[in-house]
Design an enzyme around this catalytic site. Structure first.
Site, PDB file in Angstrom:
ATOM      1  N   ILE A 129       0.861  -1.332  -0.079  1.00  0.00           N
ATOM      2  CA  ILE A 129       0.076  -0.004   0.173  1.00  0.00           C
ATOM      3  C   ILE A 129       1.113   0.802  -0.006  1.00  0.00           C
ATOM      4  O   ILE A 129       1.876   1.160   0.522  1.00  0.00           O
ATOM      5  CB  ILE A 129      -0.495  -0.009   1.526  1.00  0.00           C
ATOM      6  CG1 ILE A 129      -1.232  -1.401   1.270  1.00  0.00           C
ATOM      7  CG2 ILE A 129      -2.187   1.126   1.441  1.00  0.00           C
ATOM      8  CD1 ILE A 129      -2.688  -1.584   0.001  1.00  0.00           C
ATOM      9  N   ASP A 130       0.173   2.457  -0.984  1.00  0.00           N
ATOM     10  CA  ASP A 130       1.133   3.061  -0.657  1.00  0.00           C
ATOM     11  C   ASP A 130       0.825   4.384   0.373  1.00  0.00           C
ATOM     12  O   ASP A 130       0.004   4.126   1.093  1.00  0.00           O
ATOM     13  CB  ASP A 130       2.206   4.345  -2.352  1.00  0.00           C
ATOM     14  CG  ASP A 130      -0.187   4.231  -2.822  1.00  0.00           C
ATOM     15  OD1 ASP A 130      -0.928   4.166  -2.447  1.00  0.00           O
ATOM     16  OD2 ASP A 130       0.167   4.630  -4.091  1.00  0.00           O
ATOM     17  N   VAL A 131       1.009   6.091  -0.031  1.00  0.00           N
ATOM     18  CA  VAL A 131       0.243   6.606   0.659  1.00  0.00           C
ATOM     19  C   VAL A 131      -0.997   7.162   0.049  1.00  0.00           C
ATOM     20  O   VAL A 131      -1.721   7.949   1.495  1.00  0.00           O
ATOM     21  CB  VAL A 131       0.973   8.007   0.586  1.00  0.00           C
ATOM     22  CG1 VAL A 131       2.757   7.843   1.916  1.00  0.00           C
ATOM     23  CG2 VAL A 131       1.748   8.584  -0.622  1.00  0.00           C
ATOM     24  N   MET A 132      -1.366   6.549  -0.807  1.00  0.00           N
ATOM     25  CA  MET A 132      -2.584   7.205  -1.349  1.00  0.00           C
ATOM     26  C   MET A 132      -3.825   6.155  -0.843  1.00  0.00           C
ATOM     27  O   MET A 132      -4.956   5.816  -0.458  1.00  0.00           O
ATOM     28  CB  MET A 132      -3.287   7.005  -2.423  1.00  0.00           C
ATOM     29  CG  MET A 132      -1.846   8.413  -3.537  1.00  0.00           C
ATOM     30  SD  MET A 132      -2.411  10.065  -2.924  1.00  0.00           S
ATOM     31  CE  MET A 132      -4.063   9.641  -3.890  1.00  0.00           C
ATOM     32  N   HIS A 138      -3.970   2.501  -1.547  1.00  0.00           N
ATOM     33  CA  HIS A 138      -4.500   1.508  -2.453  1.00  0.00           C
ATOM     34  C   HIS A 138      -2.932   1.022  -3.149  1.00  0.00           C
ATOM     35  O   HIS A 138      -1.849   1.479  -1.954  1.00  0.00           O
ATOM     36  CB  HIS A 138      -4.863   2.262  -4.001  1.00  0.00           C
ATOM     37  CG  HIS A 138      -4.558   3.661  -4.391  1.00  0.00           C
ATOM     38  ND1 HIS A 138      -5.228   4.036  -4.654  1.00  0.00           N
ATOM     39  CD2 HIS A 138      -3.154   3.716  -4.407  1.00  0.00           C
ATOM     40  CE1 HIS A 138      -4.893   4.678  -5.047  1.00  0.00           C
ATOM     41  NE2 HIS A 138      -3.263   4.481  -5.444  1.00  0.00           N
TER      42      HIS A 138
END
Length: 133
Positions: free
Chosen positions: A14-17, A19
């Protein structure tokens, strides 16, 4: 031959967004291709015995819907076309609701492991693909 595997999205993907990071989809696709090769009885060591390697030369990917932590994804891989030394696998990633998350066409080339130059597809691999036109 169509092959599917199922994975569950992990926190490290998962990234900072919030997702799945776009680069992780390339890993998911690679896992799907590895399973396709294994079920085709063409695992990495079989290619090595033939003195051949496969090199990915192009990936055309469409990101359709975000995937989030804990989602179960199905990666499906199927052969679509072949050339003299190249072949294309179509891959799709669907979520557990049956929604398309991503799809891709992955072009690979067979190479001689010593010469590092393209060679014709071995018949054992070519047999999985429709005849080229």
């Amino acid at each position: 031959m169509e092959v599917s595997i199922q994975i569950e999205v992990r926190s490290t993907e998962i990234d900072v967004m919030g997702h799945v990071n776009n680069a992780k989809y390339l890993e998911y696709l690679e896992w799907g291709r590895e399973e396709w090769y294994n079920r085709a009885q063409l695992p990495f060591d079989e290619f090595t015995r033939m003195g051949i390697g496969t090199v990915t030369v192009r990936i055309e990917i469409n990101y359709r819907k975000e995937a989030t932590l804990g989602e179960k994804l199905t990666i499906t891989t199927r052969p679509v076309k072949r050339g003299r030394s190249s072949f294309v696998l179509e891959q799709v990633i669907d979520n557990e609701k049956g929604e398309r998350v991503a799809d891709a066409q992955v072009t690979s080339v067979t190479i001689d492991l010593k010469e590092r130059k393209s060679v014709p597809l071995p018949e054992k691999l070519a047999a999985y693909f429709p005849e080229s036109r």
